[in-house]
Design an enzyme around this catalytic site. Sequence first.
Site, PDB file in Angstrom:
ATOM      1  N   GLN A  89      -7.804  -0.044   3.435  1.00 37.44           N
ATOM      2  CA  GLN A  89      -8.513  -0.402   4.306  1.00 37.44           C
ATOM      3  C   GLN A  89     -10.041  -1.156   3.946  1.00 37.44           C
ATOM      4  O   GLN A  89     -10.614  -1.903   4.635  1.00 37.44           O
ATOM      5  CB  GLN A  89      -8.789   0.478   5.804  1.00 37.44           C
ATOM      6  CG  GLN A  89      -7.668   0.661   6.203  1.00 37.44           C
ATOM      7  CD  GLN A  89      -7.337  -0.448   7.487  1.00 37.44           C
ATOM      8  OE1 GLN A  89      -7.659  -1.324   7.833  1.00 37.44           O
ATOM      9  NE2 GLN A  89      -5.962  -0.541   7.603  1.00 37.44           N
ATOM     10  N   ASN A 117      -8.004   4.189   8.539  1.00 35.46           N
ATOM     11  CA  ASN A 117      -7.555   2.976   9.141  1.00 35.46           C
ATOM     12  C   ASN A 117      -7.472   2.912  10.540  1.00 35.46           C
ATOM     13  O   ASN A 117      -7.539   1.987  11.526  1.00 35.46           O
ATOM     14  CB  ASN A 117      -5.820   2.912   8.784  1.00 35.46           C
ATOM     15  CG  ASN A 117      -5.035   3.957   8.937  1.00 35.46           C
ATOM     16  OD1 ASN A 117      -5.603   4.775   8.009  1.00 35.46           O
ATOM     17  ND2 ASN A 117      -3.975   4.071   9.961  1.00 35.46           N
ATOM     18  N   CYS A 171       2.177   2.663  13.615  1.00 35.47           N
ATOM     19  CA  CYS A 171       3.338   3.482  12.900  1.00 35.47           C
ATOM     20  C   CYS A 171       3.384   4.703  14.090  1.00 35.47           C
ATOM     21  O   CYS A 171       4.699   5.051  14.119  1.00 35.47           O
ATOM     22  CB  CYS A 171       3.139   3.952  11.657  1.00 35.47           C
ATOM     23  SG  CYS A 171       1.934   3.226  10.590  1.00 35.47           S
ATOM     24  N   THR A 197      11.461  -7.934 -11.133  1.00 36.71           N
ATOM     25  CA  THR A 197      11.047  -9.224 -11.344  1.00 36.71           C
ATOM     26  C   THR A 197       9.798  -9.366 -10.491  1.00 36.71           C
ATOM     27  O   THR A 197       9.678  -9.058  -9.248  1.00 36.71           O
ATOM     28  CB  THR A 197      11.898 -10.484 -10.826  1.00 36.71           C
ATOM     29  OG1 THR A 197      13.179 -10.077 -11.849  1.00 36.71           O
ATOM     30  CG2 THR A 197      11.431 -11.753 -11.065  1.00 36.71           C
ATOM     31  N   GLY A 206       0.853  -1.256   0.001  1.00 35.64           N
ATOM     32  CA  GLY A 206      -0.104  -0.063  -0.003  1.00 35.64           C
ATOM     33  C   GLY A 206       0.774   1.262   0.101  1.00 35.64           C
ATOM     34  O   GLY A 206       0.453   2.362  -0.788  1.00 35.64           O
ATOM     35  N   SER A 265      -3.526  -3.463  -0.618  1.00 37.95           N
ATOM     36  CA  SER A 265      -2.311  -4.231  -0.079  1.00 37.95           C
ATOM     37  C   SER A 265      -2.681  -5.563   0.333  1.00 37.95           C
ATOM     38  O   SER A 265      -3.957  -5.786   0.975  1.00 37.95           O
ATOM     39  CB  SER A 265      -1.957  -3.380   1.180  1.00 37.95           C
ATOM     40  OG  SER A 265      -0.954  -3.964   1.865  1.00 37.95           O
ATOM     41  N   GLY A 266      -1.962  -6.602   0.110  1.00 39.13           N
ATOM     42  CA  GLY A 266      -2.268  -7.941   0.415  1.00 39.13           C
ATOM     43  C   GLY A 266      -2.579  -8.300   1.955  1.00 39.13           C
ATOM     44  O   GLY A 266      -3.425  -8.922   2.332  1.00 39.13           O
ATOM     45  N   HIS A 267      -1.655  -7.751   2.899  1.00 41.40           N
ATOM     46  CA  HIS A 267      -1.485  -8.109   4.035  1.00 41.40           C
ATOM     47  C   HIS A 267      -2.694  -7.629   4.861  1.00 41.40           C
ATOM     48  O   HIS A 267      -2.710  -7.995   6.096  1.00 41.40           O
ATOM     49  CB  HIS A 267      -0.226  -7.769   4.716  1.00 41.40           C
ATOM     50  CG  HIS A 267       0.173  -6.378   5.069  1.00 41.40           C
ATOM     51  ND1 HIS A 267       0.128  -5.991   6.335  1.00 41.40           N
ATOM     52  CD2 HIS A 267       0.398  -5.485   4.429  1.00 41.40           C
ATOM     53  CE1 HIS A 267       0.386  -4.816   6.321  1.00 41.40           C
ATOM     54  NE2 HIS A 267       0.568  -4.462   5.276  1.00 41.40           N
TER      55      HIS A 267
HETATM   56  C1  LIG Z   1      -1.395  -0.309   6.158  1.00 42.64           C
HETATM   57  C2  LIG Z   1      -2.068   1.058   5.193  1.00 42.64           C
HETATM   58  C3  LIG Z   1      -1.192   1.228   4.249  1.00 42.64           C
HETATM   59  C4  LIG Z   1       0.194   0.767   3.986  1.00 42.64           C
HETATM   60  O1  LIG Z   1       0.039  -0.642   3.378  1.00 42.64           O
HETATM   61  P1  LIG Z   1       1.364  -1.384   3.388  1.00 42.64           P
HETATM   62  O2  LIG Z   1       1.093  -2.736   2.634  1.00 42.64           O
HETATM   63  O3  LIG Z   1       1.608  -1.751   4.795  1.00 42.64           O
HETATM   64  O4  LIG Z   1       2.548  -0.488   2.993  1.00 42.64           O
HETATM   65  C5  LIG Z   1      -1.747   2.340   3.368  1.00 42.64           C
HETATM   66  N1  LIG Z   1      -2.809   3.058   3.750  1.00 42.64           N
HETATM   67  C6  LIG Z   1      -3.591   2.485   4.602  1.00 42.64           C
HETATM   68  C7  LIG Z   1      -5.109   3.133   4.897  1.00 42.64           C
HETATM   69  C8  LIG Z   1      -3.433   1.436   5.511  1.00 42.64           C
HETATM   70  O5  LIG Z   1      -4.190   0.992   6.406  1.00 42.64           O
END
Ligand SMILES: *Cc1c(COP(=O)(O)O)cnc(C)c1O
Length: 394
Positions: free
Chosen positions: A180, A152, A326, A238, A72, A200-202
Amino acid sequence: MKQLIYLDNAATTKTRPEVVEAMLPYFTEYYGNPSSVYEFSGISKKAVQESREIIANSLGAKTNEIYFTAGGSESDNWALIATAEAYAEKGKHIITSKIEHHAALHTCEYLEKRGFDITYLNVDENGSIKLDELKKAIRPDTILISIMFANNEIGTIEPIKEIGEIAKEHNILFHTDAVQAYGHVPINVDEYHIDMLSASGHKINGPKGIGFLYIRTGVKSRSFIHGGGQERKRRAGTENVTGIVGFGKAVELAVAGMEERTRKETELREYLMERVMKEVPYTRINGSKKSRLSNNVNFAFQFIEGESLLIMLDMKGICGSSGSACTSGSLDPSHVLLAIGLPHEIAHGSLRLTLDEENTMEEMDYVVEAIKEIVAKLRSMSPLYEDYIKHQGN
Ligand SMILES: *Cc1c(COP(=O)(O)O)cnc(C)c1O
C-alpha cells in the site's frame, strides 16, 4: 454503464494508459523469451533489466536485489516462508502484527502449523504498533520481524524507521509488506534498515499479476518457485515481460508524480472527511489522523451495517469497501478494526473509501450527499438507533 465513482483504490487501481502503451509492443512485436540466446530476445531481456533499474532506483536498492514475482501475495509468502526455512537453525520465532494483510497473516498461520512460533503484536487505537511491545517480544531465537509499511484498511503508516533500527540493533531480519505504501510515500531501504520488501503492480496503476520482492544482499533466502534459473535462480518461471515493463512504467510515473498526487489526494480526502464528519452525526474516523496514506479514509457510522451501505452506494454508482475486499461476503468484522479496539457493532458500520488523484471535488460532493441520504435511511430502519434516540430524549 451508469456513472462510476471509483473509490476502492486500495483494492486495485486503473492501469494508466501510458502503462498499457509501454506494454503493448512486448505482446505482439518483442515477444521473445528473455532467456533465449538470439538477438531478438535480447530486446525483452533489456526491457526487463530497465524496469529492474527503475524499481531499484526508487528504493535506493541494487538491481540484483529486486526479484519479480506474481504480486504482493507471492512476495509476502516468499519472504516469510523462505526466511523461516533458511534461518530455522538459528531460531523459530517470528514477530508480526495483528493488522497485517491476510497474505502475511495466513502465511504466519501456515508456519505455526510447521513448528514456528509467531508473536502477533497489538496496535494502539490508531493502528500503530507499539515499539516497547516490539522490543519486549524479541527473544534470542527471533529470526524475523515482519510489519506492514501501511495498512490497507485504515491507511495507518507504521513507524518503519524505528522498527528497522530495533531489528538491526538485535541482528534480526526486517521484512515489510509495502504494497500500500510503495509509490505513495518515499521509501529508502537503507535509511529504514529494510532487509526485504513486498510490492505489487496493480496497487499503483500498473498491471495485475506482477510484483517484486526486494531482498538485501547477504540475506539467506531459498528459492520459492522451483524450476528454471530465472531471477538469479531464486524464482523460476519465464519472466512476465509485459507485466514487468508495465510495472516499471507505473513506478516511473508514481515516483515522478508522488508529491503532486499526495497533494491532490489529501485535498480531496480532507474535504470528504470534514464534510462527512460535520454533516453525518454519530460518525468516527478509523485509523491515524497524522500518520496516514493520503488517499485513505475509513468511517465508522454507528447504528448501521456497512454491507447495506455498500450495496446502496453501489446503486448510486459509488464503489467503496467495508473491511477489505477479501473478507466481504463473510460476516466477521475486519481483524484490523477489531485490533484497533472497535466493538463489533461499530466495526460492522465501517466504510473504506480510497481515492485516486483523478477523482474530483464534484465526485466528493456527490458522495457526501449519497452517504448522508443512505445513512439517514438505514438509521431510520434501525431499532438500535430508534432506541438510542428515545433514551437521549429522556
Ligand atoms: C493488495 C495487498 C496485498 C496482495 O497483493 P496482490 O498483488 O493482490 O497479491 C498484500 N498486502 C497488502 C497490504 C495489500 O494491500
